[in-house]
Motif scaffolding. Structure first.
Motif, PDB file in Angstrom:
ATOM      1  N   ALA A   5     -15.523 -11.948  -8.975  1.00 42.60           N
ATOM      2  CA  ALA A   5     -14.653 -11.671  -7.829  1.00 42.60           C
ATOM      3  C   ALA A   5     -13.903 -12.925  -7.390  1.00 42.60           C
ATOM      4  N   LEU A   6     -14.605 -14.066  -7.313  1.00 39.61           N
ATOM      5  CA  LEU A   6     -13.965 -15.293  -6.848  1.00 39.61           C
ATOM      6  C   LEU A   6     -12.927 -15.792  -7.842  1.00 39.61           C
ATOM      7  N   LEU A  61      -8.939 -16.279  -7.377  1.00 38.62           N
ATOM      8  CA  LEU A  61      -8.319 -17.596  -7.494  1.00 38.62           C
ATOM      9  C   LEU A  61      -7.267 -17.635  -8.593  1.00 38.62           C
ATOM     10  N   SER A  62      -7.536 -16.969  -9.706  1.00 39.33           N
ATOM     11  CA  SER A  62      -6.575 -16.963 -10.803  1.00 39.33           C
ATOM     12  C   SER A  62      -5.254 -16.357 -10.363  1.00 39.33           C
ATOM     13  N   MET A  63      -5.337 -15.372  -9.499  1.00 36.25           N
ATOM     14  CA  MET A  63      -4.117 -14.744  -9.013  1.00 36.25           C
ATOM     15  C   MET A  63      -3.295 -15.704  -8.157  1.00 36.25           C
ATOM     16  N   GLY A  93      -4.302 -12.764   0.145  1.00 38.02           N
ATOM     17  CA  GLY A  93      -4.703 -11.361   0.241  1.00 38.02           C
ATOM     18  C   GLY A  93      -5.422 -10.885  -1.004  1.00 38.02           C
ATOM     19  N   THR A  94      -4.962 -11.340  -2.169  1.00 38.46           N
ATOM     20  CA  THR A  94      -5.633 -10.966  -3.417  1.00 38.46           C
ATOM     21  C   THR A  94      -7.052 -11.509  -3.459  1.00 38.46           C
ATOM     22  N   VAL A  95      -7.220 -12.767  -3.031  1.00 38.58           N
ATOM     23  CA  VAL A  95      -8.557 -13.364  -3.008  1.00 38.58           C
ATOM     24  C   VAL A  95      -9.471 -12.594  -2.052  1.00 38.58           C
TER      25      VAL A  95
END
Length: 771
Positions: A644-645, A649-651, A284-286
């Motif tokens: 944004a990507l 992804l880090s999240m 969802g974050t991504v």
């Protein structure tokens, strides 16, 4: 959420045959839509609110043929033939006439006809053409028609190259063996992570099924909307990597539950409740982060974001439905076909020892890790937004070869000239054709009525045929338009950086001039020239003639306008993406410090990736290793996409790591030991997931499109930095330093550690010793 996911996982296990049938039906249906009704991936045909778009709109009334998509055709000499030979020149003229006859071509230059434009010398002939309609109307059939039209020149022995919009047709996204290598390397990582061939194949299978659906839907959407050629490549990069990672997390937890003695249905349910919960929040974050690209104000960027978000969302759905069904079908057989001498469980002890080491030396590790990331971010300070141009493409691409010929024979600026459009106020006047009045001359004049018809007088010579796409000759050129055209020609020709200004072409109230810059389309000097002409030279003429509209457009100014728009909206996108990510983390962890710390560390890893991309492509450090023969600026929307990507992804890794740390903290109440335990339990998983992402992203670097190269390298570097320096060094160091403050939440107290087990009494000790 956990209860729902537990129930969903159990349901998919019990009804796994139905789940398989539904997924087969979805894949077949999406595949039919993509194959039978898929559209062409094209660049955006309009840039609302920009000066380039206003120039196109101003051309529409008096020069409608010049408003369509453009292409460049280059006829070049070979050892067998050259344009200097009159017989070969005839075939070039025939080829140009064939192009002009094509139904989809609105206008084509012809250097062999006076006033029809084009370039020619003894070695090369260059013509530009305009298609009718918009970029969405251009298809492979147009390329086939162009190839047939230039066949006389090819038969004469000339080399013919296409550039411009045709280059976009030629460079439709295509998969290759490189992507297959990335998937094979991902399989190797999964083998080392699971130690089982069967378990390693499951994440690959699930992600490929999800990607088949996503790519088919994206291809079908291209028939409904204008979707850039970059979209499927970006969606494949992120979709395959994220899909494998999400399946990896759930399969790992499922195997742990089986090892603890759970039956298959219970193991799937608990794996979904824990790892599936993290997958939902991470995915969802991504998705939300990528959808923030719509705030850029540029449609094609937002649509690439939607295509990528669609791929990630489908991967999440596959991990939550298809994967539990596969696990239910395999049951305890998931560990069959084990890899000899591979014991992945042993690595957790080493990672636990590493976590304890970082906890004991938190300050040095926090300082060194921060300095390393800041040092890698230094090149970002010189980041320069550039333009997408054929001059930046790989030398293997036909559009780049066309540019090289034009630059060598005529000069770099002749490949993509500017167009200046001036429109004066007032109503247009048309030239009234002379009316022929019939006369009667004696009886001969009546002979047609009273006797045999007299010999007809010779009729006046007919008006010569107007070349296709030429302006309407019945529109009388306005005197003010002619005057402004002359003034613009004189002033622009004196501007530094301009090598040629064509004669103004005036029809009605509109004057059009062609301006040729000195340098290549991607050069900073060309961008500076566009701003200088607009802000100084053209403004001076406009101010001298109030009410007159004067705009500078063309392919290159259009991309410069795009870069300006992206730069103006960058801060908005950053604030929106960070804000949404912070909100999701707050909801997931009920903490204030942890989300803020995660956002700051993500910004550090993003800065480091930006720095590496800038150093490689803009500074030229090792750029030849990536298939690029020169230093090139960073394309304007690449940093926006990467932000944004990468932030999304880090999240992913942040959520998986923090979920395990929080679980241990709530159980023990120890902020230091919970970090050590969390690192030991998740480091192998995060490292494996990161390696998979890196291999998948790196497999797209050989793609010829510089846009894909930059994005693939940036994402691979970002994941590498995030999974090593950030997650394994900076996160445990900072969490150890902050202690209980990590989990502060208004109105919530610290967790109480469970009471220690009671000490055995002396009789029990004696009994244990004797036994």
């Amino acid at each position: 959420m956990a209860r729902f996911l537990d129930a969903l996982g159990r349901l998919c296990v019990r009804r796994r045959r139905t789940v398989f049938e539904l997924w087969v039906a979805v894949m077949l249906g999406a595949g039919v839509l993509g194959i039978m009704h898929g559209g062409m991936f094209v660049q955006q045909s309009t840039l609302p609110g920009t000066e380039t778009q206003r120039a196109i709109d101003a051309l529409g009334q008096d020069f409608p043929a010049m408003t369509g998509p453009t292409a460049t055709v280059v006829f070049h000499e070979t050892p067998q033939a050259g344009p200097a030979d009159w017989r070969v020149a005839l075939t070039i003229g025939q080829s140009i006439e064939n192009i002009a006859k094509l139904k989809r071509v609105a206008f084509v230059e012809n250097p062999y006809a006076p006033g029809m434009g084009g370039l020619k010398d003894d070695n090369a002939v260059v013509v530009r053409l305009n298609f009718t309609g918009t970029m969405s109307d251009v298809g492979p059939a147009d390329l086939d028609a162009l190839n047939r039209a230039v066949e006389p020149a090819r038969m004469a022995g000339l080399e013919v190259k296409f550039g411009g919009i045709v280059a976009m047709i030629l460079n439709q996204p295509k998969g290759g063996p490189q992507e297959g290598v990335g998937i094979i390397l991902a399989l190797v990582v999964l083998l080392l992570a699971f130690g089982s061939f069967l378990a390693a194949g499951i994440p690959i299978l699930v992600s490929l099924c999800g990607m088949a659906v996503a790519y088919s839907l994206i291809h079908f959407s291209a028939s409904l909307f204008q979707i850039a050629p970059t979209a499927p490549m970006v969606a494949a990069m992120l979709g395959i990597g994220a899909g494998i990672d999400y399946a990896l997390f759930i399969v790992t937890r499922y195997r742990q539950q089986l090892a603890e003695g759970d039956d298959v249905e219970t193991a799937v349910g608990r794996a979904m409740a824990h790892s599936g919960h993290a997958v939902v929040f991470a995915g969802g974050t991504v998705v939300f982060a990528i959808c923030g690209l719509f705030l850029s104000g540029i449609e094609f960027i937002g649509r690439i974001g939607i295509a990528t978000a669609l791929a990630v969302a489908i991967m999440v759905v596959a991990a939550l439905t298809l994967l539990p069904a596969v696990l239910g079908a395999l049951g305890h057989r998931i560990d069959r076909y084990r890899l000899p001498r591979v014991r992945p469980d042993r690595s957790s002890h080493r990672w636990t020892a590493w976590g304890r080491h970082v906890d004991r030396h938190a300050w040095p590790y926090a300082i060194v890790a921060t300095l390393v990331l800041l040092a890698l971010s230094v090149p970002t300070l010189s980041l320069r937004f550039g333009v997408m141009a054929d001059s930046m493409s790989s030398p293997k691409m036909e559009a780049r070869q066309a540019y090289d010929i034009v630059a060598r024979e005529f000069g770099a600026g002749h490949y993509s000239p500017f167009v200046v459009v001036a429109k004066v106020p007032g109503e247009e006047k048309r030239v009234k054709p002379k009316r022929v009045v019939p006369t009667v001359d004696g009886q001969e004049g009546l002979s047609g009525l009273t006797g045999p018809a007299a010999v007809a007088a010779p009729s006046p010579s007919p008006r010569p045929a107007r070349p296709k796409g030429a302006p309407d000759p019945d529109k009388k050129p306005d005197k003010d338009a002619i005057l402004i055209g002359r003034q613009l020609q004189q002033r622009l020709s004196e501007a530094p950086g301009v090598v040629f200004v064509g004669e103004p072409v005036v029809t009605g109230k509109t004057a059009v001039l062609q301006v040729v810059p000195r340098d290549a389309p991607h050069a900073q000097s060309t961008t500076d020239l566009v701003h200088h002409l607009r802000d100084v030279e053209i403004r001076a003429v406009r101010d001298a003639h109030p009410g007159t509209e004067i705009y500078l457009g063309g392919e290159n100014p259009a991309i410069i306008d795009l870069a300006t728009t992206v730069g103006d909206r960058m801060l908005t996108v950053v604030v929106a993406v960070v804000g949404v990510a912070l909100l999701l983390l707050v909801i997931a962890f009920r903490s204030v410090v942890v989300p803020v710390k995660a956002a700051l560390m993500n910004l550090l890893s993003i800065g480091a990736s930006f720095g590496v991309v800038t150093a490689v492509f803009q500074w030229g450090w090792g750029v030849e290793l990536f298939g690029v023969d020169q230093a090139i600026p960073i394309m304007s929307f690449i940093p926006l996409f990467m932000f944004a990507l990468i932030f999304g992804l880090s999240m992913d890794y942040e959520v998986f790591l923090l979920s395990r740390i929080k679980e241990e903290y709530e159980r023990t109440g120890d902020p230091h030991e919970s970090v050590v335990t969390g690192i030991g339990a998740t480091a192998r998983l995060i490292t494996s997931a990161a390696l998979i992402m890196i291999f998948v992203f790196a497999s797209f670097v050989p793609q010829p499109d510089p846009t894909v190269k930059m994005m693939a390298l940036g994402l691979a570097v970002a994941v590498a930095m995030d999974a090593t320096i950030v997650r394994l060094v900076l996160v445990p160091a900072l969490m150890s330093l902050l202690g209980h403050a990590n989990w502060w939440w208004p109105g919530r107290g610290r967790p109480v550690a469970p009471p220690p087990p009671p000490e055995p009494v002396s009789e029990q000790l004696e009994l244990e010793l004797t036994s």
